[in-house]
Design a protein around this motif. Structure first.
Motif, mmCIF file in Angstrom:
data_model
loop_
_atom_site.group_PDB
_atom_site.id
_atom_site.type_symbol
_atom_site.label_atom_id
_atom_site.label_comp_id
_atom_site.label_asym_id
_atom_site.label_seq_id
_atom_site.Cartn_x
_atom_site.Cartn_y
_atom_site.Cartn_z
ATOM 1 N N SER A 151 -3.865 0.604 -2.516
ATOM 2 C CA SER A 151 -3.808 -0.635 -1.868
ATOM 3 C C SER A 151 -3.767 -1.539 -2.792
ATOM 4 N N GLU A 156 -5.089 7.008 -1.029
ATOM 5 C CA GLU A 156 -4.372 5.944 -0.812
ATOM 6 C C GLU A 156 -4.354 4.593 -1.979
ATOM 7 N N SER A 203 0.994 -1.127 -0.045
ATOM 8 C CA SER A 203 0.104 0.144 0.081
ATOM 9 C C SER A 203 0.865 1.212 0.089
ATOM 10 N N THR A 221 0.016 5.553 0.959
ATOM 11 C CA THR A 221 -0.648 6.745 1.352
ATOM 12 C C THR A 221 0.090 8.108 1.278
ATOM 13 N N LYS A 280 -6.348 13.236 1.819
ATOM 14 C CA LYS A 280 -5.314 11.867 1.780
ATOM 15 C C LYS A 280 -6.032 11.146 0.406
#
Length: 272
Positions: free
Chosen positions: A182, A180, A23, A25, A178
């Motif tokens: 994954s 992200e 992942s 971020t 944010k």
């Protein structure tokens, strides 16, 4: 007509410096080491902490990091620090999902899930974020809503089904807190060659797609050199043309490289 399109920068195939991770971020709200307060990135595309940033030529304030009051999201995430501002929308090429300004680009080596937390740049305005393969496929979108709780916020989750470069852009000013990615196929390092290829591909109008076992290259605007490589880098087809062209290929994954006087465009295609 079923078209299979997988978009990627040419140098993705040959890069020896990309690292896969579970992942990644980008915490614009709290990671001040990578995302300190700034007035924007200027007029030059760049890669920062593995995230591609493509600005607009007419001003310098895309990806500005500014102070923000606390923002709560419906999944429990609370942004307590800063925000990244697009300061406008990412206009798309006519008939496509290819952004031409103020967008993010991310490279992956296989299927992943993308998620973003954001808020409208204007109170009460409905603003939408889009995720696409840069041409004909929209992977997902989500709009903010003044009626939602918390107001003016949205969380976008999109499944990226294949390797390559995908694009994140908005229809107007949005503040991101944010992002992200994954999955087991996150590429955490983009290099300068990949950035150059992505940048120049914006200027090339050629459309590359498959129909059955045939590869089609359309919408050509002048002298065009075409090279087709296997996934292992072997050259299997080369030609020069001024008009639309199509030809058959064996089953497999290929990299199609199109060179014109306006730049270079490369795209992964899957022949089934």
């Amino acid at each position: 007509m079923k078209k299979s399109i997988l978009f990627a920068a040419a140098s993705f195939l040959f890069s020896a410096f990309s690292l896969n991770a579970q992942s990644k971020t980008w915490d614009f709200s709290n990671d001040t080491a990578n995302w300190p307060i700034n007035a924007g990135i200027g007029n030059t595309p760049m890669v920062k902490d593995g995230l591609g940033l493509f600005p607009i030529s007419t001003n310098t304030n895309f990806a500005a990091i500014t102070n923000s009051s606390q923002v709560s999201f419906s999944d429990g995430y609370v942004a307590t620090g800063n925000r990244l501002q697009t300061n406008g929308g990412g206009a798309v090429s006519t008939g496509t999902y290819h952004p031409t300004q103020r967008y993010f680009f991310i490279e992956v080596s296989g299927p992943v899930t993308f998620k973003a937390w954001y808020k409208a740049g204007s109170t009460g305005a409905v603003r939408t974020t889009f995720v696409s393969n840069g041409y004909a496929t929209l992977y997902g979108s989500a709009a903010t809503s003044p009626a939602a709780s918390p107001a003016d916020t949205a969380i976008l989750t999109a499944t990226i089904p294949t390797a390559g470069t995908f694009y994140v852009y908005t229809d107007a000013a949005i503040n991101f807190y944010k992002m992200e990615v994954s999955g087991a196929n996150v590429v955490t390092t983009l290099n300068s060659n990949q950035l150059s290829a992505i940048d120049s591909s914006v200027k090339v109008s050629a459309n590359i797609f498959t129909n059955g076992s045939d590869l089609h290259i359309a919408n050509l605007s002048g002298n065009t050199k075409v090279n087709v490589y296997t996934a292992n880098g072997a050259l299997v087809k080369t030609l020069e043309t001024k008009s639309d062209v199509n030809f058959g290929l064996k089953t497999g994954l290929y990299i199609v490289n199109v060179q014109t006087d306006k730049g270079v465009k490369s795209q992964k295609v899957l022949i089934k």
